[in-house]
Design a protein around this motif. Structure first.
Motif, PDB file in Angstrom:
ATOM      1  N   SER A  75      22.172 -33.594 -12.527  1.00 41.10           N
ATOM      2  CA  SER A  75      22.861 -34.545 -11.675  1.00 41.10           C
ATOM      3  C   SER A  75      23.128 -34.009 -10.276  1.00 41.10           C
ATOM      4  O   SER A  75      23.375 -34.788  -9.345  1.00 41.10           O
ATOM      5  N   ARG A  76      23.043 -32.677 -10.092  1.00 41.63           N
ATOM      6  CA  ARG A  76      23.308 -32.088  -8.778  1.00 41.63           C
ATOM      7  C   ARG A  76      22.028 -31.809  -7.988  1.00 41.63           C
ATOM      8  O   ARG A  76      22.104 -31.428  -6.821  1.00 41.63           O
ATOM      9  N   SER A 154      24.909 -46.769  -0.211  1.00 42.11           N
ATOM     10  CA  SER A 154      26.103 -46.160  -0.806  1.00 42.11           C
ATOM     11  C   SER A 154      27.340 -46.893  -0.298  1.00 42.11           C
ATOM     12  O   SER A 154      27.465 -47.164   0.902  1.00 42.11           O
ATOM     13  N   ARG A 181      23.382 -44.742  -5.494  1.00 40.13           N
ATOM     14  CA  ARG A 181      23.319 -43.391  -4.943  1.00 40.13           C
ATOM     15  C   ARG A 181      22.078 -43.311  -4.053  1.00 40.13           C
ATOM     16  O   ARG A 181      21.021 -43.777  -4.431  1.00 40.13           O
ATOM     17  N   GLN A 183      21.007 -40.311  -2.853  1.00 36.47           N
ATOM     18  CA  GLN A 183      20.504 -38.939  -2.887  1.00 36.47           C
ATOM     19  C   GLN A 183      20.721 -38.405  -4.290  1.00 36.47           C
ATOM     20  O   GLN A 183      21.712 -38.718  -4.943  1.00 36.47           O
ATOM     21  N   GLY A 184      19.765 -37.641  -4.755  1.00 42.27           N
ATOM     22  CA  GLY A 184      19.889 -37.064  -6.083  1.00 42.27           C
ATOM     23  C   GLY A 184      18.832 -37.559  -7.039  1.00 42.27           C
ATOM     24  O   GLY A 184      17.919 -38.324  -6.686  1.00 42.27           O
ATOM     25  N   THR A 186      18.970 -39.640  -9.636  1.00 44.59           N
ATOM     26  CA  THR A 186      18.956 -41.064 -10.033  1.00 44.59           C
ATOM     27  C   THR A 186      18.886 -42.016  -8.849  1.00 44.59           C
ATOM     28  O   THR A 186      18.953 -43.229  -9.043  1.00 44.59           O
ATOM     29  N   ALA A 187      18.768 -41.507  -7.625  1.00 42.94           N
ATOM     30  CA  ALA A 187      18.802 -42.393  -6.455  1.00 42.94           C
ATOM     31  C   ALA A 187      17.646 -43.385  -6.472  1.00 42.94           C
ATOM     32  O   ALA A 187      17.829 -44.585  -6.262  1.00 42.94           O
ATOM     33  N   GLU A 190      18.088 -46.130  -9.142  1.00 40.33           N
ATOM     34  CA  GLU A 190      19.141 -47.086  -8.825  1.00 40.33           C
ATOM     35  C   GLU A 190      18.716 -48.042  -7.707  1.00 40.33           C
ATOM     36  O   GLU A 190      18.988 -49.253  -7.766  1.00 40.33           O
ATOM     37  N   ARG A 217      20.106 -45.993   4.511  1.00 46.37           N
ATOM     38  CA  ARG A 217      20.642 -44.663   4.232  1.00 46.37           C
ATOM     39  C   ARG A 217      20.700 -43.909   5.560  1.00 46.37           C
ATOM     40  O   ARG A 217      19.912 -44.140   6.476  1.00 46.37           O
TER      41      ARG A 217
END
Length: 520
Positions: A75-76, A154, A181, A183-184, A186-187, A190, A217
């Protein structure tokens, strides 16, 4: 080391259990490689496991190292690992006693320089361009006056505040925000779900369907914007039926979403400016157009009014138009009274010349009966002649047709004669019936017009000694001898009062029977 296990073996070599050896190796590897950075190519990546952990391997041209990324670390991560990507993994080495393998537990994962990401990006770009997803002819035009705008970004960043503030300044309208989200790991998923979710909204439903969707973004590095280079997201944007404005990063930042979107904005604020017009400018433009329209209408009305006045001056006045018909009407009015009097006198003289007498009608009835008797005699003579002619024809045909059966020819001729006789009888009956109806109508007309019926109701005909009818008391003088005719006979009478006056005569010549007078 743990305490050695006593043994009855005569050897002095110490013995260990499998767990002891595995534990010793694990501690040794972790102490020696507690923090390492490993460069390699991802192999066998199938995405996160159902538990959220990810298992794959790092390899180069000579060796292979198993790797694991725990759920919290996934997740990070700033970008999603992909098969074949060259990365630099930071973590610690450890062993897995269950399979006698060693692996690296990754705490951080980053691309092995921008070149690797750019190579992957170029490969995706070529594939999508080959499919025609970047063609200009497939891009949709933005509606000039949208009613609802969807924003995918976001909900906590400055981007959404800039977009909402810019829309409120230019043209306030309904804005739907789909929080994601940006960034990351799961971005990309989503944002893809958000694009598909907006397209799935029905028109006229409880939640209004957006007319324009903005994917926005803020700026960042290539790794920060990597989620917007996802192939699935690019295909979802290309397949969208709603026009999409891409506002990812700054003006110098380019992603696959920018290339497949219908319009690319340099900044999120620019996307808001592309989406809605300036209300004040529209009102000013409408005011100017309205003023021009009113001026044009005034000028047009003035021109038409002048044209109407010029045309009206060329037309004659109502008095001039009605002068001749009015004169004709006055002349006809002046002749109407005299014409009525003349016509009345003519009709009176014509009626006086007609003498409806029973003897005349009886004579006509007798003439009609004579005509009927004459036609009946002619019809009987014609019938006898026709019968004689048919008999002669029969005799002539009998001589010619000696070879035919005489009985059949006689039967046919008899049938023909019978048919002619029936037709003659019907014709005579019809003729007599018509003549009889005419005689009956004449008798009824005689009874209707005869004065005998009037005398039967108690009236009497008054005439002087010369036989002239007396119709007015003013025509009599005292002592004038009169003859009174009743229904059953006549009687004499003498006038006891009155003054003899001459019978009025008209100078107008009575019209011929059947003629018609005129009022003018």
């Amino acid at each position: 080391m743990s305490e050695m296990i006593p043994t009855d073996s005569k050897s002095n070599v110490a013995e260990y259990t499998v767990s002891e050896v595995s534990g010793a190796l694990k501690r040794t590897v972790e102490d020696a490689f507690g923090h390492v950075r490993v460069r390699g190519e991802i192999s066998g990546y199938r995405g996160p496991h159902s538990s959220g952990h990810a298992y794959f391997a790092l390899k180069d041209d000579r060796a292979k190292l198993e790797a694991v990324v725990w759920k919290m670390t996934m997740s990070r991560l700033k970008f999603r690992p992909e098969e074949g990507m060259e990365v630099i993994a930071t973590g610690k080495l450890t062993t897995y006693p269950g399979s006698s393998k060693y692996q690296i537990v990754i705490d951080n994962l980053e691309p092995a320089g921008a070149g690797a990401l750019m190579a992957l990006l170029e490969e995706r770009k070529k594939r999508l361009a080959g499919e025609g997803l970047f063609d200009q002819d497939r891009k949709k035009r933005l509606p000039f006056m949208p009613l609802t705008i969807g924003v995918i970004t976001s909900p906590t960043g400055a981007v959404i505040r800039d977009i909402l503030h810019r829309i409120a300044d230019r043209f306030p309208l309904h804005v739907l925000v789909w929080p994601v989200r940006v960034q990351g790991e799961t971005a990309a998923a989503e944002v893809t779900n958000a694009v598909e979710g907006f397209n799935a909204l029905p028109a006229g439903g409880a939640i209004p369907r957006p007319d324009i969707v903005i994917v926005a973004r803020g700026g960042g590095s290539l790794e920060d914007l990597w989620g917007f280079n996802d192939e699935a997201l690019a295909r979802a944007v290309a397949a969208s039926t709603i026009p999409i404005i891409s506002a990812v990063g700054h003006e110098t930042d380019w992603t696959l979403v920018d290339m497949v979107a219908d319009v690319r904005a340099p900044t999120p604020t620019g996307a808001a400016e592309f989406a809605v017009p300036v209300k004040a400018e529209l009102e000013s433009t409408l005011a100017g157009l309205s003023a021009r329209l009113k001026a044009c209408m005034r000028r047009s009305l003035d021109r038409r009014r002048e044209t109407l006045k010029a045309t009206a001056r060329m037309l004659p006045s109502p008095d001039q138009l009605l002068a001749l018909p009015r004169r004709r009407f006055d002349e006809a009015t002046s002749r109407l009274g005299r014409g009525l009097e003349v016509g009345t006198e003519r009709k009176r003289a014509q009626l006086g010349a007609l003498r409806l007498q029973p003897q005349l009608l009886s004579r006509r009835i007798a003439d009609a009966r004579k005509l009927v008797d004459r036609d009946l005699a002619r019809a009987q003579a014609a019938l006898r002649g026709r019968v004689g002619e048919q008999r002669r024809n029969f005799a002539r045909l009998s001589g010619r047709l000696r070879h035919e059966p005489i009985e059949r020819r006689q039967r046919l001729l008899r049938e023909s004669l019978a048919l002619l006789a029936r037709r003659h009888g019907q014709a005579m009956a019809l003729k007599l019936e018509r003549l009889r109806n005419r005689v009956d109508q004449t008798e009824r007309l005689l009874a209707t017009l005869s004065h005998q019926g009037i005398l039967e109701r108690g009236f009497a005909l008054v005439s002087d000694l010369d036989g002239n009818l007396v119709t007015r008391a003013a025509e009599l003088s005292s002592g004038t001898a009169l003859t009174l005719r009743f229904a059953d006979g006549t009687a004499g009478a003498v006038a006891t009062s009155g003054e003899a006056r001459p019978r009025p005569r008209t100078s107008a010549k009575a019209p011929k029977p059947g003629g018609q007078g005129t009022l003018f």
